[in-house]
Design a protein around this motif. Structure first.
Motif, PDB file in Angstrom:
ATOM      1  N   HIS A  22      35.291  61.993  47.083  1.00  0.00           N
ATOM      2  CA  HIS A  22      35.781  61.807  48.459  1.00  0.00           C
ATOM      3  C   HIS A  22      37.231  61.306  48.411  1.00  0.00           C
ATOM      4  CE1 HIS A  22      36.151  60.144  52.517  1.00  0.00           C
ATOM      5  NE2 HIS A  22      35.135  60.932  52.847  1.00  0.00           N
ATOM      6  N   PRO A  23      38.113  61.817  49.273  1.00  0.00           N
ATOM      7  CA  PRO A  23      39.520  61.393  49.237  1.00  0.00           C
ATOM      8  C   PRO A  23      39.710  59.882  49.384  1.00  0.00           C
ATOM      9  CG  PRO A  23      39.264  63.285  50.674  1.00  0.00           C
ATOM     10  CD  PRO A  23      37.888  62.880  50.259  1.00  0.00           C
ATOM     11  N   PHE A  24      38.897  59.238  50.195  1.00  0.00           N
ATOM     12  CA  PHE A  24      39.041  57.790  50.355  1.00  0.00           C
ATOM     13  C   PHE A  24      38.729  57.055  49.049  1.00  0.00           C
ATOM     14  CE2 PHE A  24      37.249  53.599  51.184  1.00  0.00           C
ATOM     15  CZ  PHE A  24      38.334  52.992  51.814  1.00  0.00           C
ATOM     16  N   VAL A  25      37.720  57.513  48.338  1.00  0.00           N
ATOM     17  CA  VAL A  25      37.344  56.863  47.073  1.00  0.00           C
ATOM     18  C   VAL A  25      38.453  57.056  46.044  1.00  0.00           C
ATOM     19  CG1 VAL A  25      35.654  56.797  45.201  1.00  0.00           C
ATOM     20  CG2 VAL A  25      34.892  57.083  47.554  1.00  0.00           C
ATOM     21  N   ARG A  26      39.091  58.223  46.041  1.00  0.00           N
ATOM     22  CA  ARG A  26      40.212  58.436  45.116  1.00  0.00           C
ATOM     23  C   ARG A  26      41.399  57.550  45.472  1.00  0.00           C
ATOM     24  NH1 ARG A  26      40.861  64.781  44.194  1.00  0.00           N
ATOM     25  NH2 ARG A  26      39.608  64.993  46.060  1.00  0.00           N
ATOM     26  N   ALA A  27      41.680  57.404  46.764  1.00  0.00           N
ATOM     27  CA  ALA A  27      42.823  56.592  47.198  1.00  0.00           C
ATOM     28  C   ALA A  27      42.551  55.102  47.053  1.00  0.00           C
ATOM     29  CB  ALA A  27      43.172  56.914  48.650  1.00  0.00           C
ATOM     30  N   CYS A  28      41.312  54.699  47.135  1.00  0.00           N
ATOM     31  CA  CYS A  28      40.939  53.273  47.045  1.00  0.00           C
ATOM     32  C   CYS A  28      39.860  53.107  45.983  1.00  0.00           C
ATOM     33  CB  CYS A  28      40.449  52.775  48.401  1.00  0.00           C
ATOM     34  SG  CYS A  28      41.676  52.904  49.696  1.00  0.00           S
ATOM     35  N   SER A  29      40.179  53.465  44.748  1.00  0.00           N
ATOM     36  CA  SER A  29      39.185  53.451  43.676  1.00  0.00           C
ATOM     37  C   SER A  29      38.670  52.048  43.363  1.00  0.00           C
ATOM     38  CB  SER A  29      39.754  54.099  42.419  1.00  0.00           C
ATOM     39  OG  SER A  29      40.859  53.369  41.926  1.00  0.00           O
ATOM     40  N   PHE A  30      39.398  51.015  43.788  1.00  0.00           N
ATOM     41  CA  PHE A  30      38.932  49.645  43.565  1.00  0.00           C
ATOM     42  C   PHE A  30      37.618  49.372  44.299  1.00  0.00           C
ATOM     43  CE2 PHE A  30      41.671  49.563  47.259  1.00  0.00           C
ATOM     44  CZ  PHE A  30      40.952  48.807  48.164  1.00  0.00           C
ATOM     45  N   THR A  31      37.288  50.177  45.322  1.00  0.00           N
ATOM     46  CA  THR A  31      36.062  49.949  46.077  1.00  0.00           C
ATOM     47  C   THR A  31      34.810  50.291  45.270  1.00  0.00           C
ATOM     48  OG1 THR A  31      36.133  52.160  47.073  1.00  0.00           O
ATOM     49  CG2 THR A  31      37.219  50.374  48.280  1.00  0.00           C
ATOM     50  N   LYS A  32      34.970  50.908  44.110  1.00  0.00           N
ATOM     51  CA  LYS A  32      33.829  51.245  43.259  1.00  0.00           C
ATOM     52  C   LYS A  32      33.374  50.060  42.417  1.00  0.00           C
ATOM     53  CE  LYS A  32      35.963  54.703  41.320  1.00  0.00           C
ATOM     54  NZ  LYS A  32      36.241  55.887  40.492  1.00  0.00           N
ATOM     55  N   HIS A  33      34.181  49.001  42.337  1.00  0.00           N
ATOM     56  CA  HIS A  33      33.897  47.868  41.464  1.00  0.00           C
ATOM     57  C   HIS A  33      34.021  46.560  42.245  1.00  0.00           C
ATOM     58  CE1 HIS A  33      34.581  50.769  38.223  1.00  0.00           C
ATOM     59  NE2 HIS A  33      35.691  51.092  38.859  1.00  0.00           N
ATOM     60  N   THR A  34      33.137  45.614  41.978  1.00  0.00           N
ATOM     61  CA  THR A  34      33.252  44.294  42.598  1.00  0.00           C
ATOM     62  C   THR A  34      34.275  43.456  41.851  1.00  0.00           C
ATOM     63  OG1 THR A  34      30.944  44.412  43.292  1.00  0.00           O
ATOM     64  CG2 THR A  34      31.981  42.246  43.320  1.00  0.00           C
ATOM     65  N   VAL A  35      34.204  43.456  40.516  1.00  0.00           N
ATOM     66  CA  VAL A  35      35.160  42.719  39.679  1.00  0.00           C
ATOM     67  C   VAL A  35      35.573  43.627  38.528  1.00  0.00           C
ATOM     68  CG1 VAL A  35      35.548  40.709  38.208  1.00  0.00           C
ATOM     69  CG2 VAL A  35      34.088  40.487  40.204  1.00  0.00           C
ATOM     70  N   THR A  36      36.871  43.724  38.309  1.00  0.00           N
ATOM     71  CA  THR A  36      37.408  44.483  37.183  1.00  0.00           C
ATOM     72  C   THR A  36      38.451  43.616  36.496  1.00  0.00           C
ATOM     73  OG1 THR A  36      37.139  46.523  38.444  1.00  0.00           O
ATOM     74  CG2 THR A  36      38.523  46.626  36.492  1.00  0.00           C
ATOM     75  N   VAL A  37      38.404  43.554  35.175  1.00  0.00           N
ATOM     76  CA  VAL A  37      39.368  42.754  34.413  1.00  0.00           C
ATOM     77  C   VAL A  37      40.196  43.691  33.547  1.00  0.00           C
ATOM     78  CG1 VAL A  37      39.659  40.897  32.736  1.00  0.00           C
ATOM     79  CG2 VAL A  37      37.809  40.774  34.412  1.00  0.00           C
ATOM     80  N   THR A  38      41.524  43.577  33.648  1.00  0.00           N
ATOM     81  CA  THR A  38      42.423  44.407  32.846  1.00  0.00           C
ATOM     82  C   THR A  38      43.464  43.526  32.167  1.00  0.00           C
ATOM     83  OG1 THR A  38      43.958  44.786  34.691  1.00  0.00           O
ATOM     84  CG2 THR A  38      42.184  46.394  34.399  1.00  0.00           C
TER      85      THR A  38
END
Length: 137
Positions: A22-38
């Protein structure tokens, strides 16, 4: 006492339910994860761009791009990207505008920030006295 650090305790949040393409998921990929560490990088300041919503199929910045290199984070300066979702379900009690009934949050909980616990400074040779009155039977 262990090494100092922090625990990230996510509160309730709204999960991403749209399909991966979905275009929104590609534009806001952070919504797929609650916490991400980089690993911290000067070039990775934000997870999105204001321009991403105008062209969501080809976003300028995404969390997915940050994760492509799969870099180790041991003994590195790190960034914790925390996503806090919110869903608004309109109701007649929303006065004046929008309630925050279903708002999200997270807790940043410190561990071992201080060199010792104050309770460890109590003298060990303090004698406890029995202060309960005796009852004669």
């Amino acid at each position: 006492v262990g090494a100092p650090g922090y625990a990230i305790l996510p509160g309730p949040t709204i999960p991403q339910v749209l399909p991966e393409d979905h275009p929104f998921v590609r534009a806001c990929s952070f919504t797929k994860h609650t916490v991400t560490v980089t690993k911290r990088k000067e070039t990775e300041q934000r997870l999105t761009s204001v321009y991403d919503l105008y062209g969501p199929r080809d976003p300028r910045v995404t969390l997915d791009d940050f994760l492509l290199d799969d870099e180790p984070i041991d003994h590195q300066d790190i960034v914790a990207w925390v996503t806090v979702g919110k869903e608004h379900i309109p109701r007649t009690e929303d006065v004046p505008l929008i309630s925050s009934f279903l708002g999200g949050h997270f807790i940043l909980w410190p561990f071992n920030v201080f060199p010792s616990h104050q309770g460890q400074d109590v003298q060990r040779n303090v004698k406890a006295e029995n202060r309960c009155p005796t009852v004669d039977a």
